[in-house]
Motif scaffolding. Structure first.
Motif, PDB file in Angstrom:
ATOM      1  N   ARG A 343       0.844  -1.195   0.000  1.00 19.61           N
ATOM      2  CA  ARG A 343       0.000   0.000   0.000  1.00 19.61           C
ATOM      3  C   ARG A 343       0.878   1.244   0.000  1.00 19.61           C
ATOM      4  N   MET A 344       0.341   2.336  -0.496  1.00 19.01           N
ATOM      5  CA  MET A 344       1.139   3.548  -0.645  1.00 19.01           C
ATOM      6  C   MET A 344       1.631   4.125   0.674  1.00 19.01           C
ATOM      7  N   ASP A 345       1.003   3.737   1.820  1.00 22.04           N
ATOM      8  CA  ASP A 345       1.405   4.275   3.112  1.00 22.04           C
ATOM      9  C   ASP A 345       2.042   3.239   4.030  1.00 22.04           C
ATOM     10  N   ASN A 346       2.321   2.042   3.513  1.00 25.67           N
ATOM     11  CA  ASN A 346       2.889   0.977   4.356  1.00 25.67           C
ATOM     12  C   ASN A 346       4.416   0.997   4.256  1.00 25.67           C
ATOM     13  N   VAL A 347       5.042   1.777   5.112  1.00 27.59           N
ATOM     14  CA  VAL A 347       6.494   1.935   5.092  1.00 27.59           C
ATOM     15  C   VAL A 347       7.194   0.617   5.400  1.00 27.59           C
ATOM     16  N   ALA A 348       6.549  -0.236   6.180  1.00 31.16           N
ATOM     17  CA  ALA A 348       7.166  -1.522   6.530  1.00 31.16           C
ATOM     18  C   ALA A 348       7.399  -2.402   5.310  1.00 31.16           C
ATOM     19  N   ALA A 349       6.735  -2.091   4.206  1.00 31.40           N
ATOM     20  CA  ALA A 349       6.877  -2.909   2.996  1.00 31.40           C
ATOM     21  C   ALA A 349       8.080  -2.513   2.147  1.00 31.40           C
ATOM     22  N   ILE A 350       8.853  -1.507   2.554  1.00 30.14           N
ATOM     23  CA  ILE A 350       9.967  -1.031   1.722  1.00 30.14           C
ATOM     24  C   ILE A 350      10.927  -2.160   1.328  1.00 30.14           C
ATOM     25  N   PRO A 351      11.359  -3.043   2.244  1.00 32.06           N
ATOM     26  CA  PRO A 351      12.257  -4.127   1.807  1.00 32.06           C
ATOM     27  C   PRO A 351      11.640  -4.999   0.712  1.00 32.06           C
ATOM     28  N   ASP A 352      10.344  -5.295   0.824  1.00 35.13           N
ATOM     29  CA  ASP A 352       9.678  -6.084  -0.212  1.00 35.13           C
ATOM     30  C   ASP A 352       9.563  -5.302  -1.519  1.00 35.13           C
ATOM     31  N   LEU A 353       9.296  -4.011  -1.415  1.00 41.63           N
ATOM     32  CA  LEU A 353       9.201  -3.176  -2.616  1.00 41.63           C
ATOM     33  C   LEU A 353      10.535  -3.140  -3.360  1.00 41.63           C
ATOM     34  N   ILE A 354      11.624  -3.120  -2.615  1.00 43.68           N
ATOM     35  CA  ILE A 354      12.946  -3.138  -3.247  1.00 43.68           C
ATOM     36  C   ILE A 354      13.170  -4.478  -3.945  1.00 43.68           C
ATOM     37  N   ARG A 355      12.755  -5.570  -3.315  1.00 49.18           N
ATOM     38  CA  ARG A 355      12.887  -6.879  -3.972  1.00 49.18           C
ATOM     39  C   ARG A 355      12.090  -6.928  -5.273  1.00 49.18           C
ATOM     40  N   ILE A 356      10.865  -6.413  -5.232  1.00 50.48           N
ATOM     41  CA  ILE A 356      10.031  -6.400  -6.437  1.00 50.48           C
ATOM     42  C   ILE A 356      10.666  -5.511  -7.508  1.00 50.48           C
ATOM     43  N   GLY A 357      11.125  -4.317  -7.089  1.00 50.78           N
ATOM     44  CA  GLY A 357      11.724  -3.387  -8.034  1.00 50.78           C
ATOM     45  C   GLY A 357      12.958  -3.958  -8.692  1.00 50.78           C
ATOM     46  N   GLU A 358      13.804  -4.599  -7.918  1.00 45.12           N
ATOM     47  CA  GLU A 358      15.032  -5.175  -8.470  1.00 45.12           C
ATOM     48  C   GLU A 358      14.725  -6.321  -9.424  1.00 45.12           C
ATOM     49  N   LYS A 359      13.716  -7.131  -9.091  1.00 42.21           N
ATOM     50  CA  LYS A 359      13.334  -8.228  -9.995  1.00 42.21           C
ATOM     51  C   LYS A 359      12.737  -7.671 -11.285  1.00 42.21           C
ATOM     52  N   SER A 360      11.860  -6.680 -11.177  1.00 43.03           N
ATOM     53  CA  SER A 360      11.250  -6.076 -12.361  1.00 43.03           C
ATOM     54  C   SER A 360      12.293  -5.394 -13.237  1.00 43.03           C
ATOM     55  N   ALA A 361      13.322  -4.855 -12.600  1.00 41.33           N
ATOM     56  CA  ALA A 361      14.353  -4.122 -13.329  1.00 41.33           C
ATOM     57  C   ALA A 361      15.157  -5.023 -14.263  1.00 41.33           C
ATOM     58  N   GLU A 362      15.080  -6.311 -14.055  1.00 37.24           N
ATOM     59  CA  GLU A 362      15.801  -7.224 -14.945  1.00 37.24           C
ATOM     60  C   GLU A 362      15.283  -7.142 -16.381  1.00 37.24           C
ATOM     61  N   LEU A 363      14.067  -6.613 -16.563  1.00 34.81           N
ATOM     62  CA  LEU A 363      13.474  -6.500 -17.893  1.00 34.81           C
ATOM     63  C   LEU A 363      13.837  -5.187 -18.584  1.00 34.81           C
ATOM     64  N   VAL A 364      14.512  -4.302 -17.866  1.00 36.07           N
ATOM     65  CA  VAL A 364      14.951  -3.034 -18.457  1.00 36.07           C
ATOM     66  C   VAL A 364      16.248  -3.277 -19.215  1.00 36.07           C
ATOM     67  N   ASP A 365      16.254  -2.974 -20.502  1.00 38.71           N
ATOM     68  CA  ASP A 365      17.443  -3.174 -21.338  1.00 38.71           C
ATOM     69  C   ASP A 365      17.560  -1.990 -22.299  1.00 38.71           C
ATOM     70  N   LEU A 366      18.017  -0.860 -21.789  1.00 41.02           N
ATOM     71  CA  LEU A 366      18.096   0.344 -22.618  1.00 41.02           C
ATOM     72  C   LEU A 366      18.991   0.171 -23.843  1.00 41.02           C
ATOM     73  N   PRO A 367      20.148  -0.500 -23.740  1.00 34.70           N
ATOM     74  CA  PRO A 367      20.970  -0.665 -24.938  1.00 34.70           C
ATOM     75  C   PRO A 367      20.248  -1.377 -26.072  1.00 34.70           C
ATOM     76  N   ALA A 368      19.329  -2.285 -25.749  1.00 40.39           N
ATOM     77  CA  ALA A 368      18.580  -2.985 -26.795  1.00 40.39           C
ATOM     78  C   ALA A 368      17.303  -2.241 -27.165  1.00 40.39           C
ATOM     79  N   GLN A 369      16.611  -1.716 -26.160  1.00 38.61           N
ATOM     80  CA  GLN A 369      15.302  -1.104 -26.393  1.00 38.61           C
ATOM     81  C   GLN A 369      15.395   0.319 -26.951  1.00 38.61           C
ATOM     82  N   PHE A 370      16.476   1.019 -26.642  1.00 34.77           N
ATOM     83  CA  PHE A 370      16.633   2.409 -27.100  1.00 34.77           C
ATOM     84  C   PHE A 370      18.008   2.628 -27.716  1.00 34.77           C
ATOM     85  N   ALA A 371      18.428   1.681 -28.527  1.00 32.45           N
ATOM     86  CA  ALA A 371      19.780   1.742 -29.102  1.00 32.45           C
ATOM     87  C   ALA A 371      20.023   3.033 -29.875  1.00 32.45           C
ATOM     88  N   ALA A 372      18.998   3.543 -30.566  1.00 35.67           N
ATOM     89  CA  ALA A 372      19.173   4.743 -31.392  1.00 35.67           C
ATOM     90  C   ALA A 372      19.469   5.985 -30.567  1.00 35.67           C
TER      91      ALA A 372
END
Length: 391
Positions: A343-372
């Motif tokens: 939830r947007m106000d659940n500060v206790a979830a920050i460690p879990d949010l970081i885990r989710i963010g880091e896992k989701s970030a594996e799909l970010v590939d700027l050199p391939a997606q925005f090579a131009a």
């Protein structure tokens, strides 16, 4: 120092979502890490040296402001870790019962300390602002969205005007953008000191159509009325939109006579915000050439072209927004995280949010997606340089 092609423009839009913005920062850190070795700047590289224009709503405004003044993603993640609890300090009981849940003064002080007390005009003049910045708020007094930009060419940013937007302290604009109804009290801003005609009450930009500010940012960067008029085109303009987590709440046992008045009062604002955000995303994928984005629905899919479109699009586009539903978390291998705690106000979830963010970030590939939009071998050899805010 190798920098990036100055004939191209790069836009970054950041959604609102409270403490969920920590996930956005993990996605942005991945971008920062991918761009750093291409910049020639080493550890000194920041996203403000790549993106020309940042836009943010609510928590996205905090992040966008931090990036625009040259903070690293790691610094901003640390800010959320250190300050999260103070951001959501309970208001006095009588205010919680009648008006809003959390005190605003702690956030005001943190923003003043983190961003500084300077106005947009001062920060633009002294080089504190490294890129253009757009903060989305809602003017309660006039009942209208108020997107406020640091674009010095804009009509209401003329320093000769008594009510020049650029004379407002940046921290105060960010605070206005984060004043979510029922969560925080609004923010009062005097555009002309002592003149009640130019004194307005502001609240969270998330209650405008621009909680996802990507489409607004594109318009303000390219429409002649905003006096930037940056050229569009897939080879000239790129737009990245970063969300704070998507989740839908289907009601398989919906009742024919509807939900209670209290339930509707609680759920309709969020429902509208989500649907408008998705609509903005669909429009961006239609106007632009989408290179990355989750499935929109069964009929549209992702709107990522499988072949070259018959006509060029207005910009190259990606939407990064983690699916934080129970199903989405399981698909990421994070089934131990409980979706209902995010939830947007659940500060206790920050460690879990970081885990989710880091896992989701594996799909970010700027050199391939925005090579131009990244340095080519020839530019790396010639050492193309870039500096300052470009209009």
């Amino acid at each position: 120092m190798v920098m990036f092609n100055s004939d191209q423009k790069r836009l970054l839009a950041l959604d609102g979502g409270g403490i969920m913005g920590v996930m956005s920062l993990c996605l942005l850190k991945r971008m920062e890490d991918q761009l750093r070795p291409l910049s020639g700047m080493g550890d000194a590289f920041r996203l403000c040296y790549f993106f020309d224009y940042f836009a943010g709503t609510s928590t996205g405004a905090i992040i966008a402001a931090g990036l625009a003044i040259g903070k690293s993603c790691s610094e901003l993640i640390d800010f959320y870790r250190r300050s999260g609890a103070a951001m959501f300090q309970p208001a006095p009981l009588w205010r919680r019962l009648l008006y809003y849940s959390f005190a605003a003064d702690p956030l005001r002080e943190m923003l003043r300390k983190e961003i500084g007390a300077g106005s947009l005009l001062d920060m633009h003049a002294n080089g504190t602002l490294k890129s253009l910045l757009l903060i989305v708020t809602r003017n309660v007094t006039t009942d209208s969205p108020w997107p406020i930009s640091s674009n010095p060419l804009a009509r209401f940013n003329d320093a000769e005007r008594a009510d020049c937007n650029m004379k407002i302290p940046l921290w105060k604009l960010v605070r206005a953008s984060t004043a979510a109804p029922t969560f925080f009290e609004p923010e009062q801003i005097e555009f002309v000191t002592g003149d009640p005609r130019y004194t307005f009450i502001f609240e969270d930009g998330g209650v405008t159509p621009y909680n996802n500010p990507a489409l607004l940012l594109y318009r303000m960067a390219t429409s002649p009325e905003y006096r930037l008029a940056w050229p569009a085109g897939e080879d000239r303009l790129m737009l990245i939109s970063v969300g704070t987590g998507s989740v839908f709440h289907p009601l398989p046992k919906a009742k024919l006579f509807g939900q209670s008045l209290l339930t509707n009062a609680r759920t309709i604002p969020g429902t509208l915000m989500t649907s408008i955000s998705v609509e903005n995303d669909i429009t961006c994928r239609t106007l632009g050439r989408c290179v990355y984005g989750g499935e929109l629905d069964i009929e549209l899919g992702t709107l990522i072209p499988v072949e070259a479109a018959p006509s060029p699009r207005q910009f190259l586009y990606a939407r990064y927004n983690p699916d934080v539903s129970e199903h989405g978390l399981a698909a990421m291998g994070l089934a131990t995280i409980k979706a209902e705690t995010l939830r947007m106000d659940n500060v206790a979830a920050i460690p879990d949010l970081i885990r989710i963010g880091e896992k989701s970030a594996e799909l970010v590939d700027l050199p391939a997606q925005f090579a131009a939009f990244l340095p080519t071998a020839s530019r790396l050899q010639t050492g193309e340089r870039r500096g300052g805010i470009r209009h």
